[in-house]
Design a protein around this motif. Structure first.
Motif, mmCIF file in Angstrom:
data_model
loop_
_atom_site.group_PDB
_atom_site.id
_atom_site.type_symbol
_atom_site.label_atom_id
_atom_site.label_comp_id
_atom_site.label_asym_id
_atom_site.label_seq_id
_atom_site.Cartn_x
_atom_site.Cartn_y
_atom_site.Cartn_z
ATOM 1 N N MET A 1 8.945 8.423 -6.430
ATOM 2 C CA MET A 1 8.927 7.752 -5.132
ATOM 3 C C MET A 1 7.506 7.307 -4.792
ATOM 4 N N ASP A 2 7.328 5.996 -4.557
ATOM 5 C CA ASP A 2 6.086 5.467 -4.001
ATOM 6 C C ASP A 2 6.414 4.989 -2.598
ATOM 7 N N VAL A 3 5.996 5.766 -1.586
ATOM 8 C CA VAL A 3 6.337 5.470 -0.196
ATOM 9 C C VAL A 3 5.510 4.287 0.295
ATOM 10 N N GLN A 4 6.198 3.287 0.843
ATOM 11 C CA GLN A 4 5.550 2.082 1.363
ATOM 12 C C GLN A 4 5.398 2.113 2.882
ATOM 13 N N LYS A 5 6.421 2.644 3.573
ATOM 14 C CA LYS A 5 6.409 2.702 5.037
ATOM 15 C C LYS A 5 7.163 3.934 5.488
ATOM 16 N N ARG B 1 10.808 10.515 9.109
ATOM 17 C CA ARG B 1 12.137 10.825 8.563
ATOM 18 C C ARG B 1 12.880 9.612 8.032
ATOM 19 N N HIS B 2 12.308 8.447 8.197
ATOM 20 C CA HIS B 2 12.828 7.223 7.584
ATOM 21 C C HIS B 2 11.717 6.649 6.729
ATOM 22 N N LEU B 3 12.025 6.401 5.469
ATOM 23 C CA LEU B 3 11.028 5.880 4.540
ATOM 24 C C LEU B 3 11.543 4.618 3.864
ATOM 25 N N VAL B 4 10.604 3.730 3.556
ATOM 26 C CA VAL B 4 10.863 2.635 2.627
ATOM 27 C C VAL B 4 10.045 2.970 1.392
ATOM 28 N N VAL B 5 10.730 2.989 0.246
ATOM 29 C CA VAL B 5 10.148 3.533 -0.978
ATOM 30 C C VAL B 5 10.378 2.570 -2.141
ATOM 31 N N ASN B 6 9.366 2.381 -2.949
ATOM 32 C CA ASN B 6 9.576 1.787 -4.266
ATOM 33 C C ASN B 6 9.951 2.952 -5.169
ATOM 34 N N TYR B 7 11.238 3.014 -5.517
ATOM 35 C CA TYR B 7 11.765 4.132 -6.304
ATOM 36 C C TYR B 7 11.997 3.656 -7.722
ATOM 37 N N ARG B 8 11.602 4.490 -8.672
ATOM 38 C CA ARG B 8 11.878 4.126 -10.064
ATOM 39 C C ARG B 8 12.378 5.344 -10.827
ATOM 40 N N ASN B 9 13.219 5.032 -11.822
ATOM 41 C CA ASN B 9 13.632 6.044 -12.779
ATOM 42 C C ASN B 9 13.920 5.348 -14.102
ATOM 43 N N ASP B 10 14.153 6.141 -15.129
ATOM 44 C CA ASP B 10 14.334 5.598 -16.472
ATOM 45 C C ASP B 10 15.661 4.856 -16.629
ATOM 46 N N MET C 1 0.842 -1.193 0.000
ATOM 47 C CA MET C 1 0.000 0.000 0.000
ATOM 48 C C MET C 1 0.883 1.251 0.000
ATOM 49 N N THR C 2 0.640 2.132 -0.908
ATOM 50 C CA THR C 2 1.414 3.358 -1.031
ATOM 51 C C THR C 2 0.844 4.429 -0.107
ATOM 52 N N ILE C 3 1.744 5.181 0.534
ATOM 53 C CA ILE C 3 1.345 6.308 1.382
ATOM 54 C C ILE C 3 1.468 7.583 0.556
ATOM 55 N N ALA C 4 0.385 8.322 0.424
ATOM 56 C CA ALA C 4 0.409 9.584 -0.320
ATOM 57 C C ALA C 4 1.327 10.577 0.387
ATOM 58 N N PRO C 5 2.080 11.383 -0.364
ATOM 59 C CA PRO C 5 2.956 12.375 0.276
ATOM 60 C C PRO C 5 2.221 13.252 1.290
ATOM 61 N N SER C 6 0.981 13.610 1.006
ATOM 62 C CA SER C 6 0.219 14.473 1.918
ATOM 63 C C SER C 6 -0.080 13.798 3.252
ATOM 64 N N LYS C 7 0.082 12.477 3.325
ATOM 65 C CA LYS C 7 -0.191 11.718 4.558
ATOM 66 C C LYS C 7 1.076 11.439 5.365
ATOM 67 N N LEU C 8 2.237 11.848 4.862
ATOM 68 C CA LEU C 8 3.481 11.612 5.579
ATOM 69 C C LEU C 8 3.554 12.499 6.818
ATOM 70 N N SER C 9 4.196 11.993 7.851
ATOM 71 C CA SER C 9 4.227 12.687 9.145
ATOM 72 C C SER C 9 5.088 13.937 9.159
ATOM 73 N N ASP C 10 6.227 13.913 8.465
ATOM 74 C CA ASP C 10 7.129 15.067 8.474
ATOM 75 C C ASP C 10 6.844 15.941 7.254
ATOM 76 N N PRO C 11 6.455 17.202 7.472
ATOM 77 C CA PRO C 11 6.082 18.050 6.326
ATOM 78 C C PRO C 11 7.231 18.334 5.358
ATOM 79 N N THR C 12 8.460 18.399 5.844
ATOM 80 C CA THR C 12 9.592 18.640 4.959
ATOM 81 C C THR C 12 9.849 17.424 4.072
#
Length: 108
Positions: A62-66, A72-81, A1-12
């Motif tokens: 970045m698709d944040v998973q946890k 301030r610590h994230l687990v992310v499914n990160y992708r780039n070209d 399940m992806t966590i939307a950026p707006s739902k992350l705890s740290d605003p920065t």
């Protein structure tokens, strides 16, 4: 399940993820302290070179998973070209004034 950026705890950190996903280099750079540093897989890298290569020139996303440590610590499914998708860990140090002084990423 992806966590939307707006739902992350740290605003920065939320703003960092939003800027990456929007490919907004100016907004991204405004989130960093003037002397910000970063590392990738345990090796310090040239910040400007790395963000261009790994984020902005390659369509980074970045698709944040946890999140932990107050966001301030994230687990992310990160992708780039360049590399495709990979599971990564991100750790952020946020200075007084709400700007990132250091971030570290690497395989999770």
């Amino acid at each position: 399940m992806t966590i939307a950026p707006s739902k992350l705890s740290d605003p920065t950190v939320a703003a960092f993820v939003t800027a990456v996903n929007a490919h907004d280099r100016d907004a991204f750079l405004k989130l960093l302290t003037p002397d910000a540093t970063m590392s990738d897989d345990g090796s310090d890298r040239d910040l400007q070179e790395w963000i261009d290569k790994e984020i902005f020139d390659s369509g980074g996303h970045m698709d944040v998973q946890k999140e932990s440590a107050g966001g301030r610590h994230l687990v992310v499914n990160y992708r780039n070209d360049t590399w495709g998708e990979m599971r990564t860990a991100w750790h952020f140090e946020v200075a007084d004034g709400g700007r990132i002084s250091r971030f570290e990423t690497g395989q999770a």
